[in-house]
Design an enzyme around this catalytic site. Structure first.
Site, PDB file in Angstrom:
ATOM      1  N   LYS A   1       2.785  12.804   2.847  1.00  0.00           N
ATOM      2  CA  LYS A   1       2.222  11.485   3.131  1.00  0.00           C
ATOM      3  C   LYS A   1       0.946  11.350   2.295  1.00  0.00           C
ATOM      4  CE  LYS A   1      -0.529   9.351   5.050  1.00  0.00           C
ATOM      5  NZ  LYS A   1      -1.565   8.380   4.446  1.00  0.00           N
TER       6      LYS A   1
ATOM      7  N   GLU B   1      -2.324   5.969   0.898  1.00  0.00           N
ATOM      8  CA  GLU B   1      -1.675   4.691   0.614  1.00  0.00           C
ATOM      9  C   GLU B   1      -2.426   3.886  -0.446  1.00  0.00           C
ATOM     10  OE1 GLU B   1      -4.523   4.078   4.070  1.00  0.00           O
ATOM     11  OE2 GLU B   1      -3.121   5.620   3.345  1.00  0.00           O
TER      12      GLU B   1
ATOM     13  N   CYS C   1     -14.914  17.718  -4.371  1.00  0.00           N
ATOM     14  CA  CYS C   1     -15.322  18.507  -3.212  1.00  0.00           C
ATOM     15  C   CYS C   1     -16.605  19.286  -3.499  1.00  0.00           C
ATOM     16  CB  CYS C   1     -14.214  19.469  -2.813  1.00  0.00           C
ATOM     17  SG  CYS C   1     -12.668  18.654  -2.359  1.00  0.00           S
TER      18      CYS C   1
END
Length: 318
Positions: free
Chosen positions: A174, A177, A282
């Site tokens: 996933k 989006e 990061c």
């Protein structure tokens, strides 16, 4: 009419059926360029069911043959590097050079997965006690899921699914989006590399899709990279449903500047870490801690001109 993206389930492009869509922007212009379908719980279940159905055959495939798929995938990544970088840049907004760099960091994990047969060897210890021998076997966990962030739409997913697949698991991804297209293309390249259909499925979505991945009993393990608040939710919810959960949270990285530091090198490092990749890495430095008043004064004195130049450069570009 805007282009509508798709899910990738059972080796095929699948149109979204939920009727809900998320806007995908071109960051260079601020324009909406396509619509990403947001999967319903039912659509997410279809992706999980596809991965579950593919699991017995793929997990029984010899590790050497699974590695051959990774070798073929590696070659396709090299061959399609320019196209992948353009896809990534068009949705994320980084430069083509940066995009290729992040894909290459993901490709390094694919190369690691190419050596998986050696890493999957078990262990045998003879005579650990009177008449007792022990052995250990490494076996697939099952259906795994990955939930990945906006800032590295190729690298972070490739931290996850290549190793999971090489170990004989199947995977449901996933992606964010906001920039999903690179992951969809990677899934298609894996099919081209010889991965059986259903072993890697990609669903676009929001919380509804995530909640299904976290609660569905067919999903054995979940990996997440993102904000601290969402990481807490994913870890708590996934563990509550008996899953192995890896949740990597956001962080505040501190640079400690000691009195004997090379100040020119320190300032350059601070500027690059804080503003490189738009501060989305990061390793971005958000806090500088100086030891001693004189060190702090010198650091600020050297830093101020560079910050002013950077601001002026930004104004010129705007």
């Amino acid at each position: 009419m805007l282009f509508r993206s798709y899910h990738f389930i059972d080796g095929e492009r699948v149109k979204g059926e939920s009727g809900r869509f998320g806007d995908v922007y071109n960051p260079a212009t601020g324009e909406v360029t396509k619509l990403a379908p947001l999967a319903s719980a039912g659509e997410t279940r279809k992706a999980i069911a596809s991965a579950e159905a593919a699991l017995p055959g793929w997990s029984a495939t010899p590790p050497a043959k699974r590695a051959q798929v990774m070798f073929a995938f590696r070659e396709l990544l090299h061959r399609n590097m320019d196209d992948l970088a353009e896809i990534l840049s068009s949705e994320h907004g980084n430069t083509l050079t940066d995009a290729k760099g992040s894909i290459t960091r993901g490709l390094e994990v694919v190369e690691f997965a190419c050596g998986i047969p050696h890493l999957l060897k078990g262990e045998f210890s003879e005579g650990v006690a009177a008449g007792v021998d022990t052995y250990a076997m490494r076996q697939p966990v099952g259906v795994c899921a990955g939930i990945t962030p906006f800032n590295f739409p190729a690298m972070v997913p490739m931290w996850m699914f290549p190793v999971a697949l090489a170990c004989g698991n199947t995977f449901v991804l996933k992606p964010s989006e906001k920039d999903p297209s690179c992951c969809l293309r990677l899934a298609e390249l894996l099919i081209e590399a010889g991965l059986p259909k259903g072993c890697l499925n990609v669903v676009n979505g929001d919380k509804e899709a995530v909640d299904e991945l976290l609660s569905n009993p067919a999903v054995a393990a979940v990996s997440f990279v993102g904000s601290t608040a969402i990481a807490h939710y994913i870890y708590e919810t996934g563990c509550k449903h008996g899953k192995r959960v890896q949740a990597l949270c956001g962080a505040k990285n501190h640079m400690i500047v000691l009195p004997d530091a090379d100040m020119d090198q320190t300032v350059d490092a601070a500027m690059g870490a804080a503003y490189g990749s738009a501060g989305e890495r990061c390793m971005a430095i958000s806090v500088a801690v100086t030891v001693g008043e004189e060190t702090g004064d010198e650091f600020i004195r050297r830093m101020t001109p560079k910050v002013q130049i950077g601001r002026a450069s930004c104004r010129e570009r705007v």
